[in-house]
Every structure is written in C-alpha cells, then in structure tokens.
Write a protein that holds these residues in place. Structure first.
Motif, PDB file in Angstrom:
ATOM      1  N   SER A 136       0.790  -1.479  -0.302  1.00 61.92           N
ATOM      2  CA  SER A 136       0.171  -0.197   0.189  1.00 61.92           C
ATOM      3  C   SER A 136       0.436   1.209  -0.205  1.00 61.92           C
ATOM      4  N   PHE A 137       0.470   2.178  -0.432  1.00 58.64           N
ATOM      5  CA  PHE A 137       1.366   3.604  -0.869  1.00 58.64           C
ATOM      6  C   PHE A 137       0.501   4.702  -0.900  1.00 58.64           C
ATOM      7  N   GLY A 138       0.640   6.031  -0.103  1.00 60.66           N
ATOM      8  CA  GLY A 138       0.639   7.003   0.858  1.00 60.66           C
ATOM      9  C   GLY A 138       1.452   7.743   0.654  1.00 60.66           C
ATOM     10  N   ARG A 164      11.914   5.187  -7.312  1.00 66.27           N
ATOM     11  CA  ARG A 164      11.709   4.063  -7.619  1.00 66.27           C
ATOM     12  C   ARG A 164      12.737   3.293  -7.026  1.00 66.27           C
ATOM     13  N   ALA A 165      13.709   3.553  -7.083  1.00 70.67           N
ATOM     14  CA  ALA A 165      14.927   2.181  -6.359  1.00 70.67           C
ATOM     15  C   ALA A 165      14.214   2.148  -4.680  1.00 70.67           C
ATOM     16  N   ALA A 166      14.193   3.227  -3.854  1.00 72.21           N
ATOM     17  CA  ALA A 166      14.792   2.607  -3.191  1.00 72.21           C
ATOM     18  C   ALA A 166      13.214   2.821  -2.553  1.00 72.21           C
ATOM     19  N   ILE A 167      11.475   2.616  -2.722  1.00 65.38           N
ATOM     20  CA  ILE A 167      10.736   1.974  -2.735  1.00 65.38           C
ATOM     21  C   ILE A 167      11.082   0.617  -3.102  1.00 65.38           C
ATOM     22  N   VAL A 204       2.496  11.016  -8.941  1.00 64.62           N
ATOM     23  CA  VAL A 204       2.839  10.072  -8.347  1.00 64.62           C
ATOM     24  C   VAL A 204       2.178   8.105  -7.970  1.00 64.62           C
ATOM     25  N   ALA A 205       1.232   8.767  -8.623  1.00 68.32           N
ATOM     26  CA  ALA A 205       1.182   7.827  -8.693  1.00 68.32           C
ATOM     27  C   ALA A 205       1.471   7.028  -9.925  1.00 68.32           C
ATOM     28  N   ASP A 206       1.930   7.855 -11.254  1.00 62.39           N
ATOM     29  CA  ASP A 206       2.075   7.332 -12.670  1.00 62.39           C
ATOM     30  C   ASP A 206       3.073   6.448 -12.490  1.00 62.39           C
ATOM     31  N   GLU A 207       4.720   8.348 -11.818  1.00 59.66           N
ATOM     32  CA  GLU A 207       5.881   7.796 -12.091  1.00 59.66           C
ATOM     33  C   GLU A 207       6.330   7.129 -10.356  1.00 59.66           C
ATOM     34  N   HIS A 242       5.198  -0.576  -8.801  1.00 61.09           N
ATOM     35  CA  HIS A 242       5.410  -1.592  -7.866  1.00 61.09           C
ATOM     36  C   HIS A 242       2.923  -2.233  -8.040  1.00 61.09           C
ATOM     37  N   ARG A 243       2.595  -1.824  -7.976  1.00 59.97           N
ATOM     38  CA  ARG A 243       1.461  -2.180  -8.339  1.00 59.97           C
ATOM     39  C   ARG A 243       1.430  -3.363  -8.844  1.00 59.97           C
ATOM     40  N   PRO A 244       0.463  -4.721  -8.203  1.00 57.73           N
ATOM     41  CA  PRO A 244       0.280  -6.090  -9.295  1.00 57.73           C
ATOM     42  C   PRO A 244      -0.414  -5.401 -10.222  1.00 57.73           C
TER      43      PRO A 244
END
Length: 296
Positions: A11-13, A255-258, A285-288, A293-295
């Motif tokens: 989950s992302f916030g 993205r690498a940190a995620i 945020v959602a797009d980039e 990282h989402r299924p």
C-alpha cells in the motif's frame, strides 16, 4: 533480513508536512489524492514549530488540520506520522483521535511516537516555546507505553476505570463515543530506538521508520521481530511501514528506494512530498512512483 514477508499488494500513501505551506496547498493535494486509487493513505506530521525552512514560517497543528481534511475527503485512510506523545495527555488524545475517526467515517490510522528528540534543535525549541515539559528519554518511553494502554482502554471499555502508572494517573476515565472502527483504529508506532521497538512489539498494528539507511532499517525490523517473539507475538502481525522522501527531479531514485523497502519486507510505503507541491502531484506520484510496483 526481517522474517516478515511483503504483502502481495503493497500500500502506498503520501505525507504532506504542514509547514511552510497554506491550508489550501495541502487541501488541494489531499483532494486530488482522494480521487487517485493508487494512493491509499495520507499523512501529516506533529510539530508546533517548523523543523525546516524559515524557523518563523507558518505551521499548522496536526490533529486540527487532520480533522478538517477528514471532512474534505471520502476514501483515503489518514493519520499523523506520528503524534508526539509529549504534547497531549493520553486521555485527551484518545478523545481527539476518536473525533477524527468519527468525522472520517472510520478512516483513521492512529500514529504515535515518543515525541521529538533533542535533535534537530529546531524540534527541541517547541517545548519551552509552548510551556511543555521535556521528559528524559526513559520517562518518555514509559509514558508512550502507558499512553497506548490508556488510549486502547478508553476506546474499548464500557465502564469507567482508574489508571495509576508511573507517568499517568486517571480517575474515573471513560470515553463516549467510541471510535467507528472496532475494536479500535489501527495503532501505528513510529521510531527506531530499541526502547520504542519494545513498545511497538506490544502495542503496534503498524510500525514506521524513516528510510534513508536501508541496512539500519533491516536491522531495526529484525530487532522488532525478536521483541515480538519474546512476548509470544507473531512478528508478521506488525505491518512494516517506511517513510521515503520524494525527489520530483529524480523519480528513478525514489523508485529504487521503494524497491529496496519492498525487498526488506516493508509493505506500507509513505512517500514524503516536499513543498511547494507541483500541480497534479498525486497523479504524478501514482504514475511515476507507484504504478511500477503494483500488481498488473
């Protein structure tokens, strides 16, 4: 490496620090985020004076702002990352948090921690400036553990009770209404010290740590595993949460940190958005950052 496994769907916030910005700035970001399904939660922090930028610049009180944003959103889970337990007596805090859970229709994640350390110095000055005592660390950790106990009891018990700890004393404690969420809102404890991790092992549904040094994060997560096991709690019962700063100019680095965080078992990702906020930042945020990282 932590024993915990990454949830199938992380989950992302987002986190918007309510300093050096206007109410309208933050409201615009949260309203947009509320329409972006990839963003599941949104957070403020809990400081009374700025800890970055102009030391005399504007800053908004976290719980008051959170209640306003709760009334202006419909879907996002929301909370403070994290409430300073040093600022408000726990029974008062329980009442405040219940009110936000009611206003939000049951969307509160209750974030709490020991409170500001003496560093950065910008955080330490909040206490004398507001007439608040600054306990030593050992007392502050004991206070956090007792606060978690008191708050949970106020949220769940149907009869008045007395509580006499080393830091807090309540007589005839009782809370009505109860939170919308039953048995109570999820409790997120933030911090990295061993003493705080022991409190998290006992009380937390989620545990949050600032990112930056992934090796240290992994060590702290393993220590939390150990403390859970020592008290007979399944370490996997505590969701691992991490705060990662966003660099608008270097999304690949974020993205690498995620990726690192997910690999380390942290399935609850809070992306810190620096101000000023670009137009359409939640969609960005959602797009980039999130979509990779989402299924599928």
């Amino acid at each position: 490496m932590s024993h915990t496994t990454t949830p199938a769907a992380p989950s992302f916030g987002i986190m918007t620090a309510p300093m050096q910005v206007t109410y309208e700035d933050i409201l615009a970001v949260w309203r947009e985020a509320d329409t972006v399904p990839e963003i599941e939660h949104a957070w403020l922090f809990d400081h009374l004076m700025p800890i970055g930028g102009d030391p005399d610049g504007p800053i908004h009180e976290g719980w008051t702002l959170l209640s306003a944003l709760a009334a202006q959103t419909r879907r996002l889970r929301l909370g403070l990352l994290v409430t300073s337990n040093r600022f408000r007596p726990p029974a008062v805090l329980a009442k405040i948090a219940t009110t936000v859970d009611v206003v939000s229709g049951g969307r509160l994640d209750f974030g709490i921690g020991v409170g500001s350390r003496p560093h950065p110095p910008e955080a330490r000055r909040e206490y004398p400036a507001h007439g608040l005592p600054f306990q030593d660390t050992a007392d502050a950790v004991r206070s956090l553990a007792e606060a978690c106990t008191v708050i949970r009891r106020l949220w769940t018990e149907d009869e008045p009770f007395d509580f006499h700890g080393t830091q807090h004393h309540l007589t005839g404690a009782f809370a009505n209404p109860k939170p919308v969420q039953r048995p109570h809102p999820p409790i997120l404890i933030g911090g990295r010290s061993a003493a705080t991790l022991r409190v998290a092992a006992e009380h937390a549904d989620l545990w949050n740590i600032p990112g930056g040094d992934i090796e240290d994060v992994v060590r702290r997560s393993a220590l939390l595993d150990r403390y859970c096991a020592e008290i007979g709690r399944d370490p996997a019962a505590v969701t691992r949460s991490i705060h990662l700063p966003v660099d608008y100019d270097r999304p690949a680095a974020t993205r690498a940190a995620i990726d690192e965080a997910l690999d380390a078992g942290f399935g609850h990702i809070v992306l810190g958005l620096p101000a000023p906020y670009p137009a359409g930042v939640a969609r960005w945020v959602a797009d980039e950052l999130v979509s990779a990282h989402r299924p599928r």
